[in-house]
Enzyme design. Sequence first.
Site, mmCIF file in Angstrom:
data_model
loop_
_atom_site.group_PDB
_atom_site.id
_atom_site.type_symbol
_atom_site.label_atom_id
_atom_site.label_comp_id
_atom_site.label_asym_id
_atom_site.label_seq_id
_atom_site.Cartn_x
_atom_site.Cartn_y
_atom_site.Cartn_z
ATOM 1 N N HIS A 164 0.769 -1.214 -0.061
ATOM 2 C CA HIS A 164 -0.166 0.169 0.018
ATOM 3 C C HIS A 164 0.995 1.132 0.041
ATOM 4 C CE1 HIS A 164 -2.514 3.109 1.758
ATOM 5 N NE2 HIS A 164 -3.494 2.522 1.567
ATOM 6 N N PRO A 165 0.513 2.396 -0.676
ATOM 7 C CA PRO A 165 1.296 3.522 -0.768
ATOM 8 C C PRO A 165 1.812 4.005 0.567
ATOM 9 C CG PRO A 165 -0.536 3.885 -2.221
ATOM 10 C CD PRO A 165 -0.886 2.639 -1.319
ATOM 11 N N VAL A 166 1.450 4.028 1.942
ATOM 12 C CA VAL A 166 2.119 4.133 2.841
ATOM 13 C C VAL A 166 2.952 3.502 3.691
ATOM 14 C CG1 VAL A 166 0.146 5.677 3.796
ATOM 15 C CG2 VAL A 166 0.141 3.428 4.487
ATOM 16 N N LYS A 167 3.198 2.265 2.809
ATOM 17 C CA LYS A 167 3.909 1.279 3.473
ATOM 18 C C LYS A 167 5.558 1.374 2.859
ATOM 19 C CE LYS A 167 0.604 -0.440 5.997
ATOM 20 N NZ LYS A 167 -0.331 -1.506 5.556
ATOM 21 N N LEU A 168 6.418 0.331 3.207
ATOM 22 C CA LEU A 168 7.837 0.736 3.012
ATOM 23 C C LEU A 168 8.188 0.828 1.618
ATOM 24 C CD1 LEU A 168 9.308 0.816 5.605
ATOM 25 C CD2 LEU A 168 7.598 -0.986 5.777
#
Length: 387
Positions: free
Chosen positions: A182-186
Site C-alpha cells: 500500500h502507498p504508505v508502506k515501505l
Amino acid sequence: MPARSFLPYGHQWIFDDDIEAVISVLRSEWITQGPLIERFERAVAERCGARYAVAMSSGTAALHAACFAAGIRAGDEVITTPLSFVATANCALYQRGTPVFADVRPDTLTIDVKAIADKISRKTKAIIPMDYAGHPCDFDAILVLAKRQGLTVIEDAAHALGAVYRGRPVGALSDMTVFSFHPVKLLTTGEGGMVLTNSDHFYGRLRVFRTHGITRQAEQYQDEDQGPWYYEMQELGYNYRITDFQCGLGLSQLQKLDRFLARRQHIAARYTAAFSDVSEITLPVTLPQCESAWHLYIIRLNLERLRVGRGQIFMALRSQDIGVNVHYIPIPWHPHYRRLGYQKGQWPVAEAAYEGMLSLPIWPGMANDDVDRTVDAVRSVLAEYRK
Ligand SMILES: *Cc1c(COP(=O)(O)O)cnc(C)c1O
C-alpha cells in the site's frame, strides 16, 4: 513565507524511473500474469532470504491466503494482537476461524509471548504476530512456543519490510511472512501484497488460492486428465492476482528500499534527539537485537503530566497541518467484533497505550524542514498543555 501544506503521516515516494517502469509494462504484451510477477517475487524473496514468494492483490489478500495455506477453518483459534489494523485479525474470520487477542509488551507494543502462552488452547492452530511500527516481535520465543505446540506462525510484516531480527531479515523468520505494498508502506505497488515462505507445502497452497483454487498441473489432478483444455478447481480460492504493471513498479521501488529505510531511520533519530528532554511523552524504543523499518514513529503522551487528553493534542497539531494519526483503535473494540462477543477491558497494556498514542509524520520523501516543523509543533503544543 510559503504557504504551509498539510503533512500526512505517510506517503509514497515515486520517481521518474518508477513511472517509466510502469509505462514500459503497459506497452508490452502482458499487463497481467506476465513475467514481472515472478521477477518481483524472486527479487523480494532474495532480499529477505526466503525460498518462495507469492505476490497478491493486497496485503489483506496475502493474509487471507496465508490463513488458508495454514489450514485455518471453522472452530480453529488464531492468537493475534489487539493493537493492529483490522486486517490482521479479519483474515482468521474469512476462514471462519476465531481470533483470540493476546496483550502486548509495554515497551515495543508488539505481542507479549507470555500472553500468547496463556491463550493457547486445544483449538489453537496459528499465531499471527504483527511487527508493530516496523519493530520485529520476539521471534525466538514465539517460534519455540509455536514449535512446541505445533502451531503455524503467520507474521504480519506489513510494517516491517527491511527490518532485521538478530541479524536476520524479516521475511525469513516465520512459517509465512506477509508484506503490504500500500502507498504508505515501505515500498508501493499501489495496492499489493506478498507472502514469503520456505515451505513447499505452503507455497503450493498460496499459489492455488490466488487463482480460484484452480490447478493446471496434470500430476495434481484428482480425476482423469480429459485433454489439453483441462484444469481442475480443487479448493475454493479467489482472484487475488496482482498485475504485471504493479510488479514493474514494485521492482523499480525495491531498488530504492535501502535508501528509503535509511531515510526513515534518519527521521526517527532526528525526532528521538529532538524530544529527548520532553517529559510529557514516551518515545519509541528499539530493542538491541532489532533494527526497525520505522514504518511509523509513535509517541505516547504521559497523560498525567498534561491538562488535556489525547484528543485535544491531536486537534492542536492537526490545526497546524501536522497529519498526526492514531495506530490503532484496538481491533476487538470495533462494532463487528463487539457483536461477535468481544468486550473492552481485557487487554490493559494495549488499551492504555491506545489512549495516549500519536503517530508523527514519517516517510522517506519528507524534507528535514518538515521534520523540524513537526518537532516545533509538538514541543509548543505540549508546552501549552503541560500541567
Ligand atoms: C496495511 C496493513 C495491512 C493490510 O495491507 P493492505 O495491503 O492495505 O491490504 C495489514 N496489516 C497491517 C498491520 C497493515 O498495516
